[in-house]
Design a protein around this motif. Structure first.
Motif, PDB file in Angstrom:
ATOM      1  N   LEU A  80     104.744  97.834  84.990  1.00 59.94           N
ATOM      2  CA  LEU A  80     103.878  97.381  83.900  1.00 59.94           C
ATOM      3  C   LEU A  80     104.537  96.271  83.102  1.00 59.94           C
ATOM      4  N   ILE A  81     105.822  96.418  82.805  1.00 59.12           N
ATOM      5  CA  ILE A  81     106.548  95.381  82.058  1.00 59.12           C
ATOM      6  C   ILE A  81     106.572  94.073  82.848  1.00 59.12           C
ATOM      7  N   ILE A  82     106.842  94.158  84.141  1.00 55.93           N
ATOM      8  CA  ILE A  82     106.867  92.953  84.977  1.00 55.93           C
ATOM      9  C   ILE A  82     105.498  92.293  85.011  1.00 55.93           C
ATOM     10  N   LEU A  83     104.458  93.083  85.126  1.00 56.16           N
ATOM     11  CA  LEU A  83     103.101  92.544  85.178  1.00 56.16           C
ATOM     12  C   LEU A  83     102.735  91.845  83.868  1.00 56.16           C
ATOM     13  N   VAL A  84     103.032  92.461  82.748  1.00 58.02           N
ATOM     14  CA  VAL A  84     102.736  91.850  81.447  1.00 58.02           C
ATOM     15  C   VAL A  84     103.526  90.555  81.281  1.00 58.02           C
ATOM     16  N   THR A  85     104.793  90.569  81.687  1.00 54.63           N
ATOM     17  CA  THR A  85     105.622  89.364  81.594  1.00 54.63           C
ATOM     18  C   THR A  85     105.029  88.227  82.425  1.00 54.63           C
ATOM     19  N   LEU A  86     104.596  88.526  83.630  1.00 57.09           N
ATOM     20  CA  LEU A  86     103.996  87.491  84.486  1.00 57.09           C
ATOM     21  C   LEU A  86     102.696  86.952  83.909  1.00 57.09           C
ATOM     22  N   VAL A  87     101.884  87.816  83.311  1.00 60.16           N
ATOM     23  CA  VAL A  87     100.629  87.354  82.713  1.00 60.16           C
ATOM     24  C   VAL A  87     100.918  86.435  81.534  1.00 60.16           C
ATOM     25  N   VAL A  88     101.859  86.815  80.681  1.00 55.53           N
ATOM     26  CA  VAL A  88     102.203  85.976  79.524  1.00 55.53           C
ATOM     27  C   VAL A  88     102.789  84.652  79.992  1.00 55.53           C
ATOM     28  N   LEU A  89     103.660  84.687  80.970  1.00 53.95           N
ATOM     29  CA  LEU A  89     104.261  83.468  81.499  1.00 53.95           C
ATOM     30  C   LEU A  89     103.197  82.556  82.118  1.00 53.95           C
ATOM     31  N   SER A  90     102.254  83.140  82.831  1.00 52.80           N
ATOM     32  CA  SER A  90     101.171  82.343  83.429  1.00 52.80           C
ATOM     33  C   SER A  90     100.323  81.691  82.347  1.00 52.80           C
ATOM     34  N   TYR A  91     100.042  82.417  81.287  1.00 54.41           N
ATOM     35  CA  TYR A  91      99.250  81.862  80.194  1.00 54.41           C
ATOM     36  C   TYR A  91      99.973  80.686  79.524  1.00 54.41           C
ATOM     37  N   VAL A  92     101.261  80.858  79.290  1.00 56.50           N
ATOM     38  CA  VAL A  92     102.042  79.787  78.661  1.00 56.50           C
ATOM     39  C   VAL A  92     102.053  78.547  79.557  1.00 56.50           C
ATOM     40  N   VAL A  93     102.273  78.742  80.841  1.00 56.27           N
ATOM     41  CA  VAL A  93     102.273  77.612  81.774  1.00 56.27           C
ATOM     42  C   VAL A  93     100.892  76.957  81.802  1.00 56.27           C
ATOM     43  N   TYR A  94      99.850  77.718  81.772  1.00 56.88           N
ATOM     44  CA  TYR A  94      98.480  77.197  81.787  1.00 56.88           C
ATOM     45  C   TYR A  94      98.204  76.372  80.539  1.00 56.88           C
ATOM     46  N   VAL A  95      98.590  76.883  79.386  1.00 62.26           N
ATOM     47  CA  VAL A  95      98.320  76.177  78.117  1.00 62.26           C
ATOM     48  C   VAL A  95      99.170  74.914  78.010  1.00 62.26           C
ATOM     49  N   LEU A  96     100.434  74.965  78.423  1.00 66.03           N
ATOM     50  CA  LEU A  96     101.319  73.810  78.252  1.00 66.03           C
ATOM     51  C   LEU A  96     101.083  72.719  79.286  1.00 66.03           C
ATOM     52  N   TYR A  97     100.898  73.100  80.531  1.00 67.81           N
ATOM     53  CA  TYR A  97     100.878  72.097  81.593  1.00 67.81           C
ATOM     54  C   TYR A  97      99.497  71.770  82.146  1.00 67.81           C
ATOM     55  N   PHE A  98      98.509  72.581  81.890  1.00 68.53           N
ATOM     56  CA  PHE A  98      97.195  72.301  82.462  1.00 68.53           C
ATOM     57  C   PHE A  98      96.543  71.044  81.880  1.00 68.53           C
ATOM     58  N   PRO A  99      96.636  70.803  80.559  1.00 70.58           N
ATOM     59  CA  PRO A  99      96.037  69.545  80.053  1.00 70.58           C
ATOM     60  C   PRO A  99      96.669  68.304  80.690  1.00 70.58           C
ATOM     61  N   GLU A 100      97.981  68.311  80.872  1.00 71.68           N
ATOM     62  CA  GLU A 100      98.641  67.166  81.509  1.00 71.68           C
ATOM     63  C   GLU A 100      98.204  67.025  82.967  1.00 71.68           C
ATOM     64  N   LEU A 101      98.084  68.148  83.659  1.00 65.62           N
ATOM     65  CA  LEU A 101      97.649  68.120  85.049  1.00 65.62           C
ATOM     66  C   LEU A 101      96.200  67.631  85.150  1.00 65.62           C
ATOM     67  N   GLU A 102      95.373  68.023  84.197  1.00 61.91           N
ATOM     68  CA  GLU A 102      93.981  67.598  84.195  1.00 61.91           C
ATOM     69  C   GLU A 102      93.877  66.093  83.955  1.00 61.91           C
ATOM     70  N   GLN A 103      94.725  65.562  83.085  1.00 57.56           N
ATOM     71  CA  GLN A 103      94.712  64.114  82.838  1.00 57.56           C
ATOM     72  C   GLN A 103      95.170  63.349  84.064  1.00 57.56           C
ATOM     73  N   LEU A 104      96.156  63.879  84.784  1.00 58.04           N
ATOM     74  CA  LEU A 104      96.636  63.214  85.997  1.00 58.04           C
ATOM     75  C   LEU A 104      95.560  63.190  87.090  1.00 58.04           C
ATOM     76  N   LEU A 105      94.853  64.287  87.241  1.00 62.74           N
ATOM     77  CA  LEU A 105      93.837  64.381  88.273  1.00 62.74           C
ATOM     78  C   LEU A 105      92.548  63.678  87.884  1.00 62.74           C
ATOM     79  N   GLY A 106      92.188  63.701  86.619  1.00 59.96           N
ATOM     80  CA  GLY A 106      90.904  63.177  86.198  1.00 59.96           C
ATOM     81  C   GLY A 106      90.977  61.875  85.537  1.00 59.96           C
TER      82      GLY A 106
END
Length: 106
Positions: A80-106
Protein backbone atom coordinates in the motif's frame (compact mmCIF):
# COMPACT_ATOMS: atom_id res chain seq x y z
CA UNK A 1 -38.31 -55.93 -37.45
CA UNK A 2 -36.16 -52.92 -38.33
CA UNK A 3 -39.39 -51.10 -39.20
CA UNK A 4 -40.62 -51.42 -35.59
CA UNK A 5 -37.31 -50.08 -34.21
CA UNK A 6 -37.84 -46.70 -35.92
CA UNK A 7 -40.80 -45.91 -33.71
CA UNK A 8 -39.35 -47.22 -30.45
CA UNK A 9 -35.74 -46.07 -29.86
CA UNK A 10 -33.66 -48.08 -27.40
CA UNK A 11 -33.53 -46.83 -23.81
CA UNK A 12 -30.40 -45.85 -21.98
CA UNK A 13 -28.90 -48.47 -19.73
CA UNK A 14 -29.86 -47.87 -16.14
CA UNK A 15 -28.45 -49.17 -12.91
CA UNK A 16 -29.24 -48.61 -9.29
CA UNK A 17 -26.35 -47.43 -7.18
CA UNK A 18 -26.90 -47.41 -3.46
CA UNK A 19 -24.02 -45.61 -1.73
CA UNK A 20 -22.86 -46.93 1.59
CA UNK A 21 -23.10 -44.69 4.63
CA UNK A 22 -19.84 -42.92 5.39
CA UNK A 23 -19.20 -41.00 8.57
CA UNK A 24 -16.16 -38.71 8.14
CA UNK A 25 -16.13 -37.72 11.83
CA UNK A 26 -15.98 -41.34 12.93
CA UNK A 27 -13.20 -42.08 10.45
CA UNK A 28 -11.22 -39.03 11.60
CA UNK A 29 -11.65 -40.03 15.25
CA UNK A 30 -10.44 -43.56 14.46
CA UNK A 31 -7.34 -42.21 12.66
CA UNK A 32 -6.63 -39.87 15.57
CA UNK A 33 -6.98 -42.73 18.07
CA UNK A 34 -4.58 -44.92 16.08
CA UNK A 35 -2.08 -42.06 15.79
CA UNK A 36 -2.21 -41.42 19.55
CA UNK A 37 -1.70 -45.11 20.27
CA UNK A 38 1.32 -45.15 17.96
CA UNK A 39 2.74 -42.03 19.65
CA UNK A 40 2.27 -43.53 23.12
CA UNK A 41 3.94 -46.82 22.17
CA UNK A 42 7.06 -44.88 21.18
CA UNK A 43 9.86 -46.47 19.22
CA UNK A 44 10.67 -45.80 15.60
CA UNK A 45 7.03 -45.83 14.46
CA UNK A 46 6.09 -43.32 17.14
CA UNK A 47 8.90 -41.00 16.07
CA UNK A 48 7.86 -41.24 12.43
CA UNK A 49 4.26 -40.47 13.34
CA UNK A 50 5.34 -37.47 15.44
CA UNK A 51 7.33 -36.07 12.52
CA UNK A 52 4.49 -36.72 10.07
CA UNK A 53 2.04 -34.92 12.38
CA UNK A 54 4.37 -31.93 12.61
CA UNK A 55 4.54 -31.65 8.84
CA UNK A 56 0.77 -31.90 8.56
CA UNK A 57 0.24 -29.02 10.96
CA UNK A 58 2.72 -26.85 9.10
CA UNK A 59 5.42 -27.04 11.78
CA UNK A 60 4.19 -24.79 14.51
CA UNK A 61 0.45 -25.20 14.56
CA UNK A 62 -1.45 -22.13 15.66
CA UNK A 63 1.65 -20.01 16.28
CA UNK A 64 2.71 -20.49 12.66
CA UNK A 65 -0.72 -19.30 11.51
CA UNK A 66 -0.42 -16.13 13.57
CA UNK A 67 3.11 -15.55 12.28
CA UNK A 68 1.94 -15.98 8.70
CA UNK A 69 -0.98 -13.58 9.24
CA UNK A 70 1.41 -11.00 10.69
CA UNK A 71 3.73 -11.35 7.69
CA UNK A 72 0.84 -11.05 5.21
CA UNK A 73 -0.44 -7.94 7.00
CA UNK A 74 3.04 -6.38 6.93
CA UNK A 75 3.44 -7.24 3.24
CA UNK A 76 0.07 -5.69 2.38
CA UNK A 77 0.99 -2.55 4.30
CA UNK A 78 4.29 -2.26 2.39
CA UNK A 79 2.46 -2.75 -0.89
CA UNK A 80 0.00 0.00 0.00
CA UNK A 81 2.81 2.43 0.85
CA UNK A 82 4.57 1.68 -2.44
CA UNK A 83 1.35 2.14 -4.38
CA UNK A 84 0.56 5.49 -2.74
CA UNK A 85 4.13 6.67 -3.34
CA UNK A 86 3.92 5.78 -7.03
CA UNK A 87 0.57 7.55 -7.43
CA UNK A 88 1.89 10.72 -5.78
CA UNK A 89 5.08 10.59 -7.85
CA UNK A 90 3.07 10.11 -11.05
CA UNK A 91 0.88 13.08 -10.20
CA UNK A 92 3.89 15.31 -9.53
CA UNK A 93 5.52 14.26 -12.81
CA UNK A 94 2.24 14.87 -14.66
CA UNK A 95 1.76 18.36 -13.19
CA UNK A 96 5.39 19.46 -13.65
CA UNK A 97 6.28 18.01 -17.02
CA UNK A 98 3.03 17.56 -18.92
CA UNK A 99 2.55 21.27 -19.81
CA UNK A 100 6.08 21.40 -21.24
CA UNK A 101 5.51 18.16 -23.15
CA UNK A 102 2.21 19.50 -24.49
CA UNK A 103 3.91 22.67 -25.74
CA UNK A 104 6.61 20.63 -27.48
CA UNK A 105 4.07 18.40 -29.22
CA UNK A 106 1.46 21.04 -29.98
Amino acid sequence: MAFLRLFKPPRNQQFSYKPRYWDPKKEEAEERRLRIETLQNGGVDGMKERLRGGFRKGSGGEAAGRYRNERVRRSNYSLLIILVTLVVLSYVVYVLYFPELEQLLG
